[in-house]
Design an enzyme around this catalytic site. Structure first.
Site, PDB file in Angstrom:
ATOM      1  N   HIS A 119       0.795  -1.370   0.005  1.00  0.00           N
ATOM      2  CA  HIS A 119       0.218   0.066   0.223  1.00  0.00           C
ATOM      3  C   HIS A 119       1.181   1.287  -0.015  1.00  0.00           C
ATOM      4  O   HIS A 119       0.898   1.790   1.080  1.00  0.00           O
ATOM      5  CB  HIS A 119      -0.867  -0.022   1.170  1.00  0.00           C
TER       6      HIS A 119
ATOM      7  N   ASP B 174      -7.917  -1.477  -8.073  1.00  0.00           N
ATOM      8  CA  ASP B 174      -7.264  -1.893  -6.792  1.00  0.00           C
ATOM      9  C   ASP B 174      -6.665  -3.189  -7.103  1.00  0.00           C
ATOM     10  O   ASP B 174      -5.819  -3.547  -6.137  1.00  0.00           O
ATOM     11  CB  ASP B 174      -8.023  -1.620  -5.580  1.00  0.00           C
TER      12      ASP B 174
END
Length: 189
Positions: A18, A171
């Site tokens: 991330h 994502d």
């Protein structure tokens, strides 16, 4: 614009998955999906801007833990966000504090009050939709909605719904990359 992007990049921590590269990858992958699904051509300029900003900020300040971890350990963020989409709420809040935290003015300064409400609503909805605990139910809802006879990208709710699906796809878009790259990103999670 470049000041905002620089500030967002700095808010991504150095963690294996991330991070700012992931955010860029999500923005690119989600935008590609939006274009090829016919969404981009139907979005207003405000909706397109909201989509890009949401994609870039969707994991800002992610510290490598899950919502379940935050809730189970009674992390301060879980308390703040009442155990609901803890990280996604934090990402959305950080996005807006970053948008507002510019002494030289922001994109928000150019919007009228109604546009500001719509802009914020779009970004919040988009970022909240990246919660992976709802992934499979979202896929099922997508199938049903896309096949509905009244589905129409001229309607704002249908555009938002498809934008959410494109962002979700972005994502996890590393799964569509060559195997070596996909394997590398998968090992980082």
């Amino acid at each position: 614009c470049s000041r905002f992007l620089g500030r967002v990049q700095k808010l991504y921590y150095e963690n294996p998955y991330h991070n700012a590269i992931h955010a860029t990858q999500v923005c690119h992958g989600g935008s590609w999906l939006a274009k090829h699904a016919g969404l981009s051509a139907k979005q207003t300029s405000l909706e397109r801007a909201s989509f890009v900003i949401a994609a870039l900020c969707h994991d800002v300040k992610h510290f490598g833990r899950t919502n379940t971890f935050c809730v189970t350990t009674q992390h301060a963020l879980a308390v703040l966000y009442n155990d609901l989409k803890v990280l996604e709420n934090m990402h959305a809040a950080t996005c807006f504090s970053t948008l507002h935290d510019d002494e030289k003015g922001t994109v928000l300064d150019r919007l009228n009050p109604a546009e500001k409400v719509a802009f914020r609503g779009q970004i919040v909805e988009l970022i909240l939709s990246t919660d992976m605990t709802e992934h499979f139910s979202a896929i099922s809802k997508s199938r049903v909605r896309r096949e509905a006879p009244d589905f129409n990208l001229e309607n704002a709710p249908d555009r938002l719904f498809l934008a959410q699906m494109c962002l979700k796809g972005g994502d996890i878009c590393h799964s569509a990359l060559p195997w070596k790259i996909h394997k590398e990103w998968s090992s980082r999670v």
